[in-house]
Design an enzyme around this catalytic site. Structure first.
Site, mmCIF file in Angstrom:
data_model
loop_
_atom_site.group_PDB
_atom_site.id
_atom_site.type_symbol
_atom_site.label_atom_id
_atom_site.label_comp_id
_atom_site.label_asym_id
_atom_site.label_seq_id
_atom_site.Cartn_x
_atom_site.Cartn_y
_atom_site.Cartn_z
ATOM 1 N N LYS A 13 12.422 7.044 -7.677
ATOM 2 C CA LYS A 13 12.239 6.887 -6.231
ATOM 3 C C LYS A 13 11.125 5.886 -5.948
ATOM 4 C CE LYS A 13 8.864 8.507 -4.767
ATOM 5 N NZ LYS A 13 7.601 9.211 -4.470
ATOM 6 N N SER A 135 13.895 8.825 -20.262
ATOM 7 C CA SER A 135 13.704 8.220 -18.947
ATOM 8 C C SER A 135 13.220 6.782 -19.042
ATOM 9 C CB SER A 135 12.692 9.024 -18.134
ATOM 10 O OG SER A 135 12.595 8.470 -16.838
ATOM 11 N N GLY A 140 3.942 9.738 -13.974
ATOM 12 C CA GLY A 140 2.656 9.813 -13.259
ATOM 13 C C GLY A 140 2.326 8.592 -12.438
ATOM 14 N N GLY A 142 4.126 7.952 -9.483
ATOM 15 C CA GLY A 142 4.678 8.146 -8.148
ATOM 16 C C GLY A 142 6.103 7.652 -8.001
ATOM 17 N N LEU A 143 6.785 7.446 -9.124
ATOM 18 C CA LEU A 143 8.163 6.931 -9.058
ATOM 19 C C LEU A 143 9.195 8.044 -9.210
ATOM 20 C CD1 LEU A 143 7.721 3.635 -11.100
ATOM 21 C CD2 LEU A 143 7.724 3.924 -8.617
ATOM 22 N N GLY A 144 8.751 9.281 -9.056
ATOM 23 C CA GLY A 144 9.699 10.388 -9.031
ATOM 24 C C GLY A 144 10.290 10.730 -10.387
ATOM 25 N N SER A 145 9.522 10.501 -11.448
ATOM 26 C CA SER A 145 10.081 10.782 -12.782
ATOM 27 C C SER A 145 10.307 12.280 -12.969
ATOM 28 C CB SER A 145 9.182 10.221 -13.880
ATOM 29 O OG SER A 145 7.911 10.832 -13.840
ATOM 30 N N SER A 146 9.421 13.109 -12.441
ATOM 31 C CA SER A 146 9.617 14.554 -12.617
ATOM 32 C C SER A 146 10.822 15.032 -11.817
ATOM 33 C CB SER A 146 8.355 15.331 -12.211
ATOM 34 O OG SER A 146 8.188 15.305 -10.815
ATOM 35 N N GLU A 193 10.785 20.960 -9.266
ATOM 36 C CA GLU A 193 9.670 20.234 -8.672
ATOM 37 C C GLU A 193 8.539 21.175 -8.251
ATOM 38 O OE1 GLU A 193 9.514 17.017 -9.365
ATOM 39 O OE2 GLU A 193 9.455 16.300 -7.302
ATOM 40 N N ASP A 204 11.411 13.471 -3.346
ATOM 41 C CA ASP A 204 11.759 12.890 -4.650
ATOM 42 C C ASP A 204 13.072 13.466 -5.180
ATOM 43 O OD1 ASP A 204 9.301 11.810 -4.209
ATOM 44 O OD2 ASP A 204 8.483 12.265 -6.193
#
Lengths: 397, 397
Positions: A13, A135, A140, A142-146, A193, A204
């Site tokens: 994201k 991935s 970490g 802020g690109l929505g990896s989690s 999340e 996200d």
């Protein structure tokens, strides 16, 4: 019963416009970032549940009998998904040995996986399986990896449990689920999340699920029907930052200069709305250079506004300056203060220009990827439709 | 009767905040710039009127009898000063040979001088005199050099004509006029500005007359009672620009993106008001570092807003970046698109830092001066109070 193999992927994201302003009740536009997380769920007969997360060097297996103990208190399939099952969380934390203290990325990822697995299968027979996740997203930043991870877990495990069908037809490369199934994937991803982030906005996982673009306003998330696919560069300045500190700094500045800062938030809001309108026009009329001119101007204006909010950083100034020398326009995306930035590429931007820009940015010490925004959300893949280098990793374990 | 010598000076002008926004009905703050224009009026017995403008290589003399012809139609002292005397303008243009076409700086300066001289003396005996003007201000950079010139002309010629007294007392270095006399100086200076600029706002001559700071809103000019003297660097990027083109560009952007740009203008308005409040506080309470912190933040925010308006320029970005490496904050002043910028210096900023910054800016190809804003308006000088190098020039002719 051995489970069928499933390959799924979900996008990362990026915030196109409205970061920070969204905290103060303004519109934000979140878009899918076509740097994806891939998951391979493989049915096994080992009597084990295994997870392989090569990005974070995590490879674990548990005996099914051991896991069964954790849900011995279950008396039916869980249906309530608005809140986490606190008892299961407690047991899982104890099980993986993190009863107190903060969880690291690895423990949070395991907790989310086991939570969804046990919630979906706990009331029946636990299946033997191996999940491998790879991935393309840096963690970490802020690109929505989690969220992409949680969405993949939810989609694959919901399919494995038979709660939703596998949409892939014979001969298809990729396939997506119907709206109702996506809602379910999104709900379970949100649970993941919640485990990983504590108090996520839900943006996200919604982007990971639906892809395209979402309008986010006052906690309400509205997926936008149609958006064009836009070529971008995604740059990670690798300057670490604390989102919490940055958000607090913006709040302080608004409190210190309300008459100066409030109009800036209003202007950012108008940028998001204008951008949404232009993107929507681009899907229903011929795309022109003027559409891109406007998108570029909005990027420039918002980047100045983000500097006014105090969330800029010299590394981001460098990003903007370097790309502008190639005629390309950039802004930070997400929290700022370093972190990541996006650079809009025009359809006609020559690949030699793109490559030269990527190289210039790498020479600044940044990571840089050519990718796109606005692409599809979670999807099922045929193994053949997974990029070879990713497939090789997913099949390695 | 031989006139007494008079030395006068008037300051230049800088826009502290609100340039461009003022065109759209917002507040602007104009401040005096302590780069001054000096004028020496010397009574002679040569039967000539001479003007020496060494800055622009202009040295002219006229016979009194010749000049008398131009005002033969006069029948009394002119009192109406709201409009120019069109007949006198017509005769003067013919006299100096510019009946059609645009006037250059030199012709405009001569026209303004002869106009004020003949208007003030035309109904009586024309005195023999030599006027020499030397300015520290670069011309054509929006720093009010023409207004400082007009203010000096008005003050000196009004004194010479006996319309206002010479305020300097025996032993004083400098002296200023009473409010009523300043009003008269300002009115005549405005006539000079009308000749030179066609349709001036009146801000420049008001700053030249009153000094300090003026609030300018919707055509109304309000001199502010007390402001602190602030040390600054004044930098001329030497990038030429067209104010008209820049103003039109801002207007176009507002028309293209009203919902985005209108709040930006509101924010600039709030910056001007906040700045005015802080400067006023600085005159009535102990000046603290926090006062300067705020002034710096306002400068930074406004510079971003001016970039949003599209009146920034790479040379101005360089100015901001170079000064920021020394911890100093800069913004463009005036029209932008190149032109001039101001850099705030703190009282404690070490002169070695200032000198290094000036050198760095000169190394960028810019002109740069250490000066101050908020100083006095037009004043009479004893010859001894005029800087030696300026006095040497004024006495050379």
């Amino acid at each position: 019963m051995q489970l069928k193999d499933v390959f799924v992927s979900a996008p990362g994201k990026a915030i196109l416009h409205g970061e920070h302003a969204v905290v103060h009740g303004k519109v934000a536009l979140a878009v899918s970032l076509n740097m994806r997380t891939y998951l391979h769920l493989k049915g096994t007969t080992t009597g084990n549940v295994c997870i392989n997360l090569p990005n974070i060097d995590t490879f674990l297996c548990w005996d099914l009998a051991e896991l069964k103990q954790l849900v011995a208190y279950y008396c039916g399939k869980r249906e309530e998904m608005k809140r986490l099952d606190a008892e299961l969380i407690r047991r899982l934390r104890e099980f993986i040995g993190v009863t107190n203290g903060n969880l690291d990325t690895c423990n949070m990822a395991i907790l989310a996986f086991l939570y969804i697995y046990l919630s979906l299968f706990g009331s029946g027979e636990l299946p033997s399986l191996t999940v491998t996740v790879w991935s393309e997203l840096p963690t970490g930043t802020g690109l929505g990896s989690s969220a992409a991870y949680s969405v993949c877990l939810a989609a694959a495990l919901l399919c494995a449990s038979g709660t939703i069908p596998t949409p892939l037809k014979e001969g298809d490369n990729t396939a997506r689920w119907c709206q109702e199934d996506l809602e379910l994937i999104n709900s379970w991803a949100f649970q993941g999340e919640m485990i990983i982030h504590g108090n996520p906005s839900g943006v996200d996982n919604a982007v990971g699920t639906w892809g395209g673009m979402l309008r986010f306003l006052a906690g309400k998330i509205i997926p936008l029907s149609r958006v064009p696919l836009l070529r971008i560069l995604l740059t990670n300045t690798r300057v670490p930052r604390s989102t919490k500190v940055l958000v607090a700094g913006v709040k302080d500045k608004i409190n210190k200069y309300p008459s100066i800062m409030t109009p800036v938030l209003d202007s950012v809001d108008a940028i998001s709305c204008t951008c949404e309108k232009v993107l929507s026009e681009m899907t229903c009329e011929p795309i022109t250079g003027e559409h891109y001119n406007i998108l570029e101007e909005l990027i420039d204006i918002n980047q100045h506004h983000l500097n006014v909010m105090g969330v800029g950083h010299p590394s981001l100034d460098i990003l903007c300056r370097v790309t502008l020398t190639k005629g390309l326009h950039s802004k930070l995306t997400g929290a700022g203060g370093g972190g990541c930035g996006i650079t809009l590429l025009r359809p006609e931007t020559d690949s030699s220009v793109v490559q030269a820009t990527v190289q210039d940015l790498k020479d600044c010490g940044f990571d840089c990827w050519e990718t796109s925004i606005g692409g599809p959300g979670v999807q099922q893949h045929s193994p053949l439709s997974v990029k070879e280098e990713v497939l090789e990793i997913l099949n390695r374990y």
